[in-house]
Design an enzyme around this catalytic site. Structure first.
Site, PDB file in Angstrom:
ATOM      1  N   HIS A  29       0.837  -1.201   0.000  1.00 56.99           N
ATOM      2  CA  HIS A  29       0.000   0.000   0.000  1.00 56.99           C
ATOM      3  C   HIS A  29       0.866   1.244   0.000  1.00 56.99           C
ATOM      4  O   HIS A  29       1.955   1.281   0.585  1.00 56.99           O
ATOM      5  CB  HIS A  29      -0.999   0.017   1.164  1.00 56.99           C
ATOM      6  N   ASP A  45       0.017   4.279   1.168  1.00 58.18           N
ATOM      7  CA  ASP A  45      -0.212   5.192   2.274  1.00 58.18           C
ATOM      8  C   ASP A  45       0.579   4.822   3.518  1.00 58.18           C
ATOM      9  O   ASP A  45       1.023   3.682   3.688  1.00 58.18           O
ATOM     10  CB  ASP A  45      -1.706   5.241   2.605  1.00 58.18           C
ATOM     11  N   ASP A  83       6.420   0.058   6.895  1.00 64.78           N
ATOM     12  CA  ASP A  83       4.991  -0.200   6.750  1.00 64.78           C
ATOM     13  C   ASP A  83       4.366   0.833   5.813  1.00 64.78           C
ATOM     14  O   ASP A  83       3.875   1.859   6.265  1.00 64.78           O
ATOM     15  CB  ASP A  83       4.302  -0.159   8.112  1.00 64.78           C
ATOM     16  N   GLU A 143      -4.906   1.709   3.060  1.00 67.29           N
ATOM     17  CA  GLU A 143      -4.885   0.504   3.895  1.00 67.29           C
ATOM     18  C   GLU A 143      -4.961   0.857   5.370  1.00 67.29           C
ATOM     19  O   GLU A 143      -5.588   0.141   6.159  1.00 67.29           O
ATOM     20  CB  GLU A 143      -3.613  -0.303   3.610  1.00 67.29           C
ATOM     21  N   GLU A 144      -4.337   1.968   5.741  1.00 64.34           N
ATOM     22  CA  GLU A 144      -4.319   2.352   7.150  1.00 64.34           C
ATOM     23  C   GLU A 144      -5.679   2.838   7.646  1.00 64.34           C
ATOM     24  O   GLU A 144      -5.848   3.104   8.834  1.00 64.34           O
ATOM     25  CB  GLU A 144      -3.248   3.415   7.393  1.00 64.34           C
ATOM     26  N   ASP A 148       1.454 -10.386   0.385  1.00 60.88           N
ATOM     27  CA  ASP A 148       1.186  -9.039   0.893  1.00 60.88           C
ATOM     28  C   ASP A 148       2.045  -8.802   2.124  1.00 60.88           C
ATOM     29  O   ASP A 148       2.756  -9.705   2.592  1.00 60.88           O
ATOM     30  CB  ASP A 148      -0.309  -8.880   1.221  1.00 60.88           C
ATOM     31  N   HIS A 198       4.412   2.280  13.238  1.00 64.42           N
ATOM     32  CA  HIS A 198       3.338   3.212  13.587  1.00 64.42           C
ATOM     33  C   HIS A 198       3.752   4.124  14.742  1.00 64.42           C
ATOM     34  O   HIS A 198       2.887   4.707  15.403  1.00 64.42           O
ATOM     35  CB  HIS A 198       2.048   2.476  13.965  1.00 64.42           C
TER      36      HIS A 198
END
Length: 568
Positions: free
Chosen positions: A159, A161, A196, A230-231, A259, A539
């Protein structure tokens, strides 16, 4: 040095802090796996009637292996690769919980359009040889057509984002969060998205760029599918991309999906465990609303709506979901390794693990052990967490409405319906206790009373993911590729290293939630070496990844594409 845990098979937790969230759970599970596997070399021998379930996987060595050594060990390639990842991180493709449709507000997504231009400039051969399509304006779909179009394509996901960076934490970062800074001393690339998952997205593109340079042409088509939200659960990106792909290729029209997910964890000196995620728990938010009567606070009822809601919350927290352990849980393979090879495992527990496939009694004993240990209990049960509460608007006005949200991660053997029903059961008991009516989604089973009523609704529902197979050609190619890339590539010059391939469970969800119809072979895996610090920064402040780990991800994707084409 990797993570080490004491071997405590008694079911007691000997203390120590549990790492927060999803990656904390995975870290603990794999730490145990490493402790277990470490004693394989010294373990007791199985009796003749017992069949080993924890063997070493043979490396799958492709015939076409032109650039694997270049990717892993060439200084100039590494320099170029780090620069690509660094520049990708510098584009702040932050996404929020609520986002507009891209066509309605292009300015909102300005950084994503900038990111697309960066990809075009950075990977010219990908954009020359592959067909690029945009789905819902920003979803990126690349197709490398194979020479045999009747073969099912393989699909790679990532992803674009990243989660936002809290402005208040910027000063806590060792390097600015969107600097993409590379520190040669630590070999770390710093910044939001470094782990991520711009690392995976760039690795996939770079692997294909190198294959094109090498003159490779696949028999089986290769697809890249990059969502952009995705987030925030992927409703604008992955959901549209998956529907587009299903319309084009049909149900079960894809060979395999790779993935984001887990990687390779250093457990101890010379010992590593690779753990593709083969299952994900389900998800549902239950919204409970206590509807009552207003009035002046000087004349309160025995219990306000906040009080009633609080009692219900206490009841829910005091009655957690029961554990449900079966041998199809990916955790069982780790326990089997312990039973077969650990000399420190108590005989009774060892006996129950080995008998579990055929004995219900032994499975229940294992369930009891796992549920008594905080490190494992949430991997074998549905969880319940009250995360949001709203009630009242003024100190001297009785709260007419109080609402709270209960987040659940649903066990692989349960369902959305069963989870909601469990909450509704307790909500109905509280309604009766306080003389309230009761409704589910507005349908009353107890009529509203003069005091009010309790209503239960649910949203964001997702059933547990199908468990991906680990005994068919797709899994064998995946596991064999992992073994070869690390045993004969990353660790080629180290005789003291052992690598095992296992599986694990995802307590949360990836974008693959929308892709279940396309294939049963869904493996969530990033071929990067991860350590304890990695889990703490995802994160969070100081997110980073080792450049060498990024290179191993590129090498894995390169070799996996070739191995699937040569062996499937």
């Amino acid at each position: 040095m990797g993570i080490r845990l004491e071997d405590d098979w008694s079911g007691r937790n000997r203390g120590g802090s549990l790492r927060r969230g999803l990656y904390g759970l995975l870290a603990v599970v794999l730490a145990l796996a490493g402790t277990v596997l470490y004693v394989v070399r010294q373990g007791e021998v199985l009796s003749g009637e017992q069949v080993s379930r924890c063997g070493k996987i043979e490396p799958l060595v492709p015939k076409f292996k032109k650039s694997v050594d270049l990717i892993l060990h060439d200084a100039e390639f590494k320099k170029s690769s780090v620069e690509k990842l660094s520049k990708a991180i510098q584009i702040a493709t932050e996404i929020w919980d609520v986002n507009p449709e891209p066509a309605d507000d292009p300015e909102w997504y300005a950084h994503f359009y900038e990111f697309h231009r960066f990809l075009e400039q950075t990977f010219p051969l990908v954009h020359e040889k592959l067909r690029r399509e945009k789905v819902n304006e920003l979803g990126l779909l690349y197709t490398w057509e194979g020479s045999e179009p009747d073969l099912k394509p393989m699909l790679f996901m990532a992803h674009q984002d990243v989660v936002p960076v809290n402005k208040k934490t910027w000063d806590e970062w060792e390097y600015p969060p969107f600097s993409g800074h590379y520190d040669e001393k630590t070999d770390l690339v710093w910044g939001r998205g470094s782990n991520d998952c711009k690392n995976l997205l760039i690795a996939e593109l770079e692997a294909i760029e190198q294959l094109v340079i090498d003159g490779y042409r696949p028999r089986r088509s290769v697809i890249l599918s990059f969502g952009f939200d995705e987030e925030s659960s992927g409703p604008l990106g992955a959901r549209h991309l998956a529907a587009f792909l299903e319309d084009r290729y049909g149900k079960d029209g894809i060979f395999s999906i790779i993935d984001e997910g887990f990687g390779v964890l250093p457990i101890d000196e010379g010992l590593f465990v690779a753990s593709p995620i083969t299952a994900e728990k389900g998800y549902v938010d239950v919204i409970v609303t206590v509807n009552g009567k207003g009035g002046h606070s000087s004349v309160p009822p025995d219990h306000t709506t906040i009080g009633v809601a609080s009692d219900l919350i206490t009841v829910l927290e005091d009655n957690p979901f029961s554990p449900d352990f079966e041998i199809d849980n990916p955790l069982f393979s780790l326990l089997t390794c312990a039973a077969e090879h650990s000399s420190r495992l108590p005989k009774d527990l060892r006996k129950h693990i080995l008998r579990a496939p055929k004995s219900k009694t032994s499975r229940k004993m294992l369930e009891k052990f796992l549920s008594s240990d905080i490190r494992f209990r949430d991997l074998i049960r549905t969880t319940r967490a009250v995360d949001v509460f709203n009630g009242g608007i003024k100190a001297n006005a009785l709260p007419e409405v109080s609402t709270f949200v209960v987040n659940h991660r649903i066990d692989i053997h349960s369902s959305v319906e069963e989870t909601v029903a469990a909450d509704a059961h307790f909500a109905k008991k509280i309604a009766k206790k306080y003389g309230y009516g009761f409704a589910i989604n507005g349908e009353f089973s107890i009529p509203e009373t003069e005091l009010g009523y309790i209503d239960v609704k649910f949203s964001e529902a997702l059933e547990p993911a199908p468990i991906s197979p680990t005994s068919d050609p797709a899994w064998n190619i995946l596991a064999g590729t992992i073994q070869d890339v690390f045993e004969n590539g990353v660790f080629a010059n180290r005789d003291d290293v052992e690598l095992y391939v296992s599986t694990t469970l995802m307590p949360a969800n990836t974008d693959t939630r929308y892709y279940w119809n396309l294939t049963k072979n869904i493996y969530r895996f990033v071929a990067s070496i991860l350590d304890a610090s990695t889990f703490e920064t995802i994160h969070s402040v100081n997110e980073s990844i080792k450049a060498s780990s990024h290179l191993s991800a590129i090498a894995f994707i390169y070799e996996y594409i070739v191995n699937v084409n040569e062996n499937a």
